[in-house]
Design an enzyme around this catalytic site. Structure first.
Site, PDB file in Angstrom:
ATOM      1  N   ASP A 127     -93.685  50.318 -79.889  1.00 46.54           N
ATOM      2  CA  ASP A 127     -94.530  49.825 -78.998  1.00 46.54           C
ATOM      3  C   ASP A 127     -95.675  49.148 -79.706  1.00 46.54           C
ATOM      4  OD1 ASP A 127     -93.113  50.198 -76.727  1.00 46.54           O
ATOM      5  OD2 ASP A 127     -94.264  51.866 -75.932  1.00 46.54           O
ATOM      6  N   ARG A 153     -95.482  61.767 -79.419  1.00 45.42           N
ATOM      7  CA  ARG A 153     -94.042  61.307 -78.913  1.00 45.42           C
ATOM      8  C   ARG A 153     -92.895  61.761 -79.183  1.00 45.42           C
ATOM      9  NH1 ARG A 153     -90.139  57.336 -79.564  1.00 45.42           N
ATOM     10  NH2 ARG A 153     -89.503  56.032 -77.695  1.00 45.42           N
ATOM     11  N   GLU A 194    -105.925  54.416 -64.283  1.00 43.21           N
ATOM     12  CA  GLU A 194    -106.026  55.597 -64.904  1.00 43.21           C
ATOM     13  C   GLU A 194    -107.501  56.137 -64.567  1.00 43.21           C
ATOM     14  OE1 GLU A 194    -104.733  52.909 -66.190  1.00 43.21           O
ATOM     15  OE2 GLU A 194    -102.914  53.560 -67.267  1.00 43.21           O
ATOM     16  N   HIS A 230     -98.051  60.544 -76.432  1.00 42.47           N
ATOM     17  CA  HIS A 230     -98.215  59.367 -77.524  1.00 42.47           C
ATOM     18  C   HIS A 230     -99.315  59.141 -78.058  1.00 42.47           C
ATOM     19  CE1 HIS A 230     -94.825  59.288 -74.930  1.00 42.47           C
ATOM     20  NE2 HIS A 230     -94.241  58.152 -75.372  1.00 42.47           N
TER      21      HIS A 230
HETATM   22  C1  TPP Z   1    -103.327  50.582 -68.817  1.00 41.68           C
HETATM   23  C2  TPP Z   1    -101.747  50.845 -68.946  1.00 41.68           C
HETATM   24  N1  TPP Z   1    -101.369  51.936 -68.578  1.00 41.68           N
HETATM   25  C3  TPP Z   1     -99.955  52.367 -68.559  1.00 41.68           C
HETATM   26  C4  TPP Z   1     -99.089  51.490 -69.270  1.00 41.68           C
HETATM   27  C5  TPP Z   1     -97.755  51.990 -69.512  1.00 41.68           C
HETATM   28  N2  TPP Z   1     -96.938  50.933 -68.894  1.00 41.68           N
HETATM   29  C6  TPP Z   1     -96.031  49.865 -69.312  1.00 41.68           C
HETATM   30  S1  TPP Z   1     -95.236  48.982 -68.300  1.00 41.68           S
HETATM   31  C7  TPP Z   1     -95.634  50.092 -66.894  1.00 41.68           C
HETATM   32  C8  TPP Z   1     -95.137  49.617 -65.856  1.00 41.68           C
HETATM   33  C9  TPP Z   1     -95.408  48.545 -65.153  1.00 41.68           C
HETATM   34  O1  TPP Z   1     -94.967  48.128 -64.176  1.00 41.68           O
HETATM   35  P1  TPP Z   1     -94.963  46.374 -63.629  1.00 41.68           P
HETATM   36  O2  TPP Z   1     -96.272  46.121 -63.659  1.00 41.68           O
HETATM   37  O3  TPP Z   1     -94.435  46.536 -62.088  1.00 41.68           O
HETATM   38  O4  TPP Z   1     -94.132  45.937 -64.467  1.00 41.68           O
HETATM   39  P2  TPP Z   1     -92.590  45.251 -64.260  1.00 41.68           P
HETATM   40  O5  TPP Z   1     -91.886  46.159 -63.320  1.00 41.68           O
HETATM   41  O6  TPP Z   1     -92.778  43.954 -64.190  1.00 41.68           O
HETATM   42  O7  TPP Z   1     -92.077  45.712 -65.673  1.00 41.68           O
HETATM   43  C10 TPP Z   1     -96.743  51.020 -67.430  1.00 41.68           C
HETATM   44  C11 TPP Z   1     -97.125  52.032 -66.534  1.00 41.68           C
HETATM   45  C12 TPP Z   1     -99.605  50.345 -69.871  1.00 41.68           C
HETATM   46  N3  TPP Z   1     -98.824  49.543 -70.613  1.00 41.68           N
HETATM   47  N4  TPP Z   1    -101.003  50.008 -69.780  1.00 41.68           N
END
Ligand code: TPP
Ligand code: TPP
Ligand code: MG
Ligand code: MG
Lengths: 306, 328, 328, 306
Positions: free
Chosen positions: B112, B162, B53, B104
């Site tokens: 969440d 949301r 971000e 959100h």
């Molecule tokens: C700082 C932050 N940005 C965005 C999110 C929203 N988010 C939750 S899971 C995710 C994707 C994660 O992908 P990955 O790290 O590959 O996890 P996995 O495939 O193992 O579930 C995102 C963008 C978050 N939780 N925290």
């Protein structure tokens, strides 16, 4: 309790002794089949939990199930459910906090709390928040959910361990998408700078994030090359092969932190979820839930847990 | 019932057609923020920046400097706190033309839980010099706000929810940055401002944004049924703040209620108190989350548990009016 | 004259001797924040984390979880906005025992200019549930505040300035988190609170923190010379906020002035307005930076240019008292 | 105005043509001696500015002087002081914003504003803020000062350039300590992902940050290895050798962003400052100032600039 029998005096055990000890005993005697069985249980709990909750993150919980099972039930992680804040415990940080279900399932099976609490996931008043809250659940080392923060916390724990001359290990589980967060690289740099060989991370390299394939959304390229360039020891394993995982977990990396890049399949264990990005944060319901449960089912008697 | 974020996705596509300078950035949440809709329509002008971000804000700043009008989206928690210094230094201080549209926001994120429930984002963005802060109440107002943001030159923060929400913004009404809308009674903002301040016309005036506009309207119904005269104003434009309308409402009311799906510290309630304390000290009841984190649960149950539903709002207003001297 | 940050360095060393659990982290600014003094005395317990503030906050969180009491320092801009989400999620939400002590708060950073002048940090930290926020007025109070922070269990934010400042905190006074100090007249906080609220004793009550305490004391002198009765209270503890003292002062005064080296939005002034609007609506004059960024210049000239010196404060108070109805 | 003569039609010029063009013309004919002379002038201005201001950052300004001189006066950076917002201009982002003095000196010598404005540095009312403010000074591409943010901004400009099919290049100058910021690695990842071969960065690798040697404070290890692992083309040069710098500046890197790791000496040009961390943010005064000025002095007639 796996791990308990490994409590020996602090002085006589370095990373090498520990790993030797484990190799000899096969880690508190937990056999590969047992761990595989536990991984199945975790998957069962995951599907039941998120199905009941009506929301949650099955994909990344399932891809991490073998990783977590090997850690908790392979005699690797030294924790004591009867004394969750035991000062000598190994620390496990679930940096990819959205995989809370797999952590909760493991903690319940370990005896940190009753297995039936699992079905309160994400409900009002439940200790099992959508993302882990260390103030609500014994065994949750730290609250996570905002990605990219867990490794820094693990670095802090590892630094404290060194300062206190304790021999506990600090583990963190990261997502591959999560490695896009710059804070991960800040922490990686610091871990190498401070030679934190008591720190090990596992990257759940399932090649998917929410918006699609990691390569397409924001390629992380070779994570191994990156961590190596940041001064880490790197191992690559099949993240669904308990033997490979255990072998990697038992490796030491003198003077360096260790990154284990675990090749996994997102949604692993439920065929229709495997490799499908959409199942990141969507839960099966109705007939789909039944199909999913059928794939991860365990024997009725087991269902009640320990 | 429609989610503000769905309206956002739709209006983005419209804007994309109208103005080629518009580009959209997201941080791996485009399916949730609905920027994916734009990405599908204009793949060349959609940039997924992954889960990074801070970089995304800087990239948007650079694109703005190169003449683009970047819309940047992710969840409100990550769109503000995770990137505050980047927004401050690379967007607000430079005055670059970046639109941050966060979804959100607030408790209604639901299951969440606390880590994903932005309850401080309005405060964070409001304290930034030069930042426009808008918290629309429904899908309709969202469309107008997003359009207003695109037309405005300079940084804007828009906070959306949301959940699907009912329409409360009167069809055909105009949206103007810096101006509130009087939703109850059926008089214009200008009429309220022009009204004789000595005639106290309302027992309570609600100043609300986001989902709390609806709750306040419902609370007003409950209170009017009890014989209390109420005004409800939508203050989607938290900054610039409509001091004129706020003051006029305060002057014409026994009690001012500021309501937001946000901490009671530093947000819309803070703006109301700062405004009135400076020029027309008035009793203000701040409705919001009482300086604590959220938790997991269904959106509605959370609003109830945190005292943000119409029932609870009406009860608290009643209690204040019944037991206290209320205004000057 | 002594800089608060120098006092910080000294008291850190004292604390380091008293408590082995204390560790100190810095982000490549240890010579400026004065944590280098601790680093020299206790090299094993000092951790330079380089220019990576976000990670530093996480590392501190991890150390706290492992039983340490981390003091984390860098400039206020980077200690708050750069790391807001890390503080939120890894420190405030967890409730970990981390002490963030930021130096170079406010305009008096001087020639480094806007990018380095934290004017929003108090607002950012104040909106975080569970965060204690302290803005000491001088070296003496800094020592007491840092000691209080070490003794307190839970996250604390302390904001210090860069420049040497005169002593204003009465020698021998005690510092308590959550309590203001009455500096003028020479009566205790408890006396002010216990005083008969119907007897209006002051024309103006100053509620100030940081360097503005001194300016308010000087402004009070100017105003008293003009026959106005003044009270000055140091509200170093911005959060928890001393509502009792604030309310007592408001009840006993024609005008309340809230003064801080910070934006007029969301900081101490915001806290005062929120407090009073809720229970005792009062006229509040907020003195601070008027919602704009700072700039380069000598500290004193900046305070003057932004209306933060005693002269300017006194003039503005006079103007309000002369031209307006001031309170209820 | 260097660079102006390089304005040719957009279509006929790709990165390679451009670099060829420059090689042929020697970049608007600016010889190495001339650039060296300009670098000396920058150093002279830097010392005079910070000396007069009584505060500022000489160390990292001096280490960057040759880098900046080669960029601005070597016919590399295509900018027009009479039209600072010219849409086809190359962009230069001073990510290490505390080196503002070297940027201001270069802009003044380029004619963006009169040279005598330099002596208002850091004074009340001056456009020359302690850290660059793009709203106050023409030629300052973006406000910087908070480290780690400039590369992201440069990535945004490069992406916009690609989108608009413009052939401008985006340059950013980073500190080596600055590379500890995770945002740098987020931006690095994004630049590689989006194949930004119109983006070039120079890292002023002076091996010092405020608290001491980078290796000691928080080692960045091999920056070349790190950027390579992040998908970049990497070149290493002597950051005080104009010839090497020009050569590197003229290299293209098809499909990849280019990182030039410039080995430098902090405080370069003033002997008593060279390699001394303390001169990062301290300015010479009195007799020290005289000594410093003597080392960087230029001929009186030159002092007035162009
Ligand atoms: C700082 C932050 N940005 C965005 C999110 C929203 N988010 C939750 S899971 C995710 C994707 C994660 O992908 P990955 O790290 O590959 O996890 P996995 O495939 O193992 O579930 C995102 C963008 C978050 N939780 N925290
Ligand atoms: C985000 C941020 N953290 C801290 C600082 C304070 N600071 C200014 S310069 C500097 C050291 C920079 O070192 P380096 O990048 O190596 O620059 P150079 O040696 O080229 O001067 C620091 C820590 C800052 N400006 N921004
Ligand atoms: Mg993944
Ligand atoms: Mg350096």
């Amino acid at each position: 309790m796996p791990g308990k029998d490994r409590t020996t005096s602090t002085d006589e055990r370095g990373a090498i002794n520990m790993s030797k000890l484990q190799r000899e005993t096969g880690g508190s005697g937990a056999g590969v089949e047992h761990i595989e069985e536990m991984a199945r249980r975790l998957r069962y709990h995951i599907i039941r939990m998120v199905g009941k909750a009506g929301s949650g993150h099955p994909g990344g919980s399932l891809s991490s199930s073998d990783i977590v099972a090997a850690l908790y039930f392979g005699g690797v992680l030294r924790v004591d459910p009867r004394n969750p804040l035991w000062s000598e415990r190994d620390r496990f940080v679930l940096s990819k906090g959205h995989a809370a279900p797999v952590l909760y399932a493991a903690l319940a099976e370990m005896g940190f709390f009753p297995v039936d609490v699992l079905l309160t996931l994400r409900k009002m008043g439940s200790p099992l928040q959508g993302h882990p809250d260390c103030r609500k659940v014994a065994g949750v080392e730290v609250s996570t959910g905002s990605l990219g923060q867990g490794l820094s916390i693990a670095v802090g724990m590892a630094l404290a361990g060194k300062l206190d001359k304790k021999d506990y290990k600090v583990w963190a589980l990261l997502g591959d998408g999560e490695c896009q967060e710059g804070q991960v690289w800040e922490a990686a740099m610091a871990a190498a700078h401070y030679k934190l060989d008591n720190l090990r991370i596992i990257i759940d390299h399932n090649h998917l994030q929410i918006d699609g394939p990691v390569d397409r959304v924001m390629s992380v390229g070779s994570l191994g090359d990156k961590f190596r360039a940041f001064g880490w020891e790197v191992l690559s394993v099949d993240g669904h092969d308990i033997r490979e995982l255990l072998e990697a977990y038992r490796r030491s990396s003198e003077g360096k932190p260790l990154a284990i890049v675990a090749e996994t399949v997102k949604g692993k264990g439920v065929k229709f979820m495997e490799g499908v990005a959409a199942w990141h944060g969507k839960v099966p319901q109705g007939e789909e839930l039944d199909r999913a449960l059928a794939e991860v089912t365990i024997r009725e008697t087991e269902e009640r847990g320990q | 019932m429609k989610a503000a974020r769905d309206a956002y996705g739709e209006v983005l596509v419209e804007l994309g057609k109208e103005n080629v300078r518009i580009v959209v950035l997201d941080a791996d949440l485009s399916s949730s923020t609905k920027t994916a809709v734009f990405g599908k329509a204009f793949p060349d002008r959609f940039f997924n920046m992954g889960i990074a971000e801070a970089n995304m804000m800087g990239v948007a700043a650079g694109m703005a400097r190169a003449g683009k009008i970047p819309f940047v989206s992710t969840f409100a928690v990550f769109a503000t706190g995770r990137t505050y210094d980047q927004i401050r230094q690379s967007i607000a201080y430079t005055g670059f033309n970046v639109k941050i549209v966060a979804t959100h926001g607030g408790l209604t994120v639901g299951a969440d839980g606390a880590s994903h429930q932005a309850l401080e984002d309005i405060a964070l963005m409001r304290v930034l010099p030069g930042m426009t802060v808008i918290v629309p109440s429904d899908a309709e107002e969202t469309k107008l706000a997003v359009r207003a943001a695109a037309a405005h030159t300079g940084p804007v923060y828009i906070r959306l929810g949301r959940e699907a929400v009912p329409q409360v913004f009167p069809a055909g009404s105009s949206f103007e940055i810096g101006k509130g809308n009087v939703l109850l009674p059926d008089v214009s903002r200008e009429d309220v401002i022009a009204a004789d301040p000595s005639s106290r016309r309302f027992d309570v005036s609600f100043i609300a944004c986001g989902v709390m506009v609806k709750e306040c309207l419902d609370a007003a119904s409950l209170l009017e049924a009890q014989g209390l005269r109420c005004a409800v104003a939508g203050f989607a434009s938290v900054k610039p703040f409509d001091a004129d309308l706020c003051m006029a409402l305060a002057k014409g009311s026994r009690l001012v209620v500021a309501a937001e799906e946000h901490s009671v510290i530093g947000g819309l309630g803070g703006a109301v108190c700062e405004c009135l304390s400076g020029s027309h000290p008035s009793r203000v009841l701040r409705i919001g989350v009482e300086d604590r984190f959220g938790e997991s649960g269904p959106a509605r149950e959370l609003l109830e548990a945190y005292g943000l539903t119409a029932d609870s709002v009406a009860r608290r207003v009643r209690a204040v009016l019944d037991t206290n001297q209320t205004t000057v």
